[in-house]
Design a protein around this motif. Sequence first.
Motif, short mmCIF file in Angstrom:
data_model
loop_
_atom_site.label_atom_id
_atom_site.label_comp_id
_atom_site.label_asym_id
_atom_site.label_seq_id
_atom_site.Cartn_x
_atom_site.Cartn_y
_atom_site.Cartn_z
N ALA A 166 55.45 5.30 -6.08
CA ALA A 166 54.53 4.82 -7.12
C ALA A 166 53.77 5.99 -7.72
N SER A 167 53.42 5.87 -9.01
CA SER A 167 52.71 6.96 -9.69
C SER A 167 51.34 7.21 -9.07
N ALA A 168 50.77 6.17 -8.44
CA ALA A 168 49.45 6.31 -7.80
C ALA A 168 49.54 7.00 -6.45
N ARG A 169 50.74 7.37 -6.05
CA ARG A 169 50.96 8.01 -4.74
C ARG A 169 51.54 9.40 -4.96
N PRO A 170 50.71 10.41 -5.13
CA PRO A 170 51.22 11.76 -5.43
C PRO A 170 51.99 12.36 -4.27
N ASP A 171 53.02 13.12 -4.60
CA ASP A 171 53.78 13.84 -3.58
C ASP A 171 52.85 14.82 -2.87
N GLY A 172 53.00 14.93 -1.57
CA GLY A 172 52.20 15.86 -0.80
C GLY A 172 51.11 15.20 0.00
N ALA A 173 50.85 13.91 -0.24
CA ALA A 173 49.85 13.16 0.53
C ALA A 173 50.54 12.16 1.44
N THR A 174 50.00 11.97 2.62
CA THR A 174 50.53 11.00 3.58
C THR A 174 49.57 9.82 3.66
N TYR A 175 50.10 8.61 3.48
CA TYR A 175 49.26 7.42 3.41
C TYR A 175 49.32 6.63 4.72
#
Length: 266
Positions: free
Chosen positions: A40-49
């Motif tokens: 999803a666009s709201a989930r930038p690459d490089g972050a872990t959710y």
Amino acid sequence: MTRICVAGGTGQVGRQVVRQAVARGLAVAVLSRNPPSSGASARPDGATYFRGDVTTGEGLAAALAGADVVIDCLEGRSGKALKNFADGGARLLAAAQDAGVPKAVVLSIINCDKSGLGYYRSKAVKEQVYERSGLETVALRATQFHSLLARVFAAGSGVRMIPVVQGARFQPISPSEVATALLDAALVPLAGVRHRVRTIGGPEIAAMAELAREWQQASGSRGHLVRLPLPGPMGKYLREGLNLVPEERHGSETFARWLAKNADTL
């Protein structure tokens, strides 16, 4: 590599903190009750959710593992969320302490301890929770966001009446510049100071009517400005100028610039 945990990292300010932290090359863990789906666009690459909930403690340990600092951008505007807002902060801090996280930064509101409004009082109580914690903490108090004013003006535009509080002035600030300030505060090396309060405001102070006219020009609304008295705690807060901090002007994104940047969503 510095690792930060952003609690509430899918909200208005939290997602800006996440994007900026990733851009700075930091390791980023995001705690959210409803993480965005992969890709999803709201989930930038490089972050872990991580899926988690500060009202129950679910998922906190996993999100906080290995973090050097936690940034709390959580909100509790009404109902159960508002009632449990401070308790959720205490639960987050306890989990952070158990995980060995030495520092926490919390987003708050300017002069929240001087307002009788329930939402503002909840912020002040949460600040007290942070002050009493065993971590090194910072409460970043910000003036109202540009987006808040835009929502207020838009609320009346459907009936062509743009509400303006009589005599009210604002010093609005961009959520992205608040995110920068939160991240900067989080990355300051430990100083051995148990708790600090920092206040930031937007770059300009203007009458609400002037800001409403700027919104009209940007949005194309043809509504009439209607000047209204505002009773109660919020009216008192505004009349006393407690929403202003003239000596702490930060950033460069004025309301007009923010409107131009967000014209498609007004």
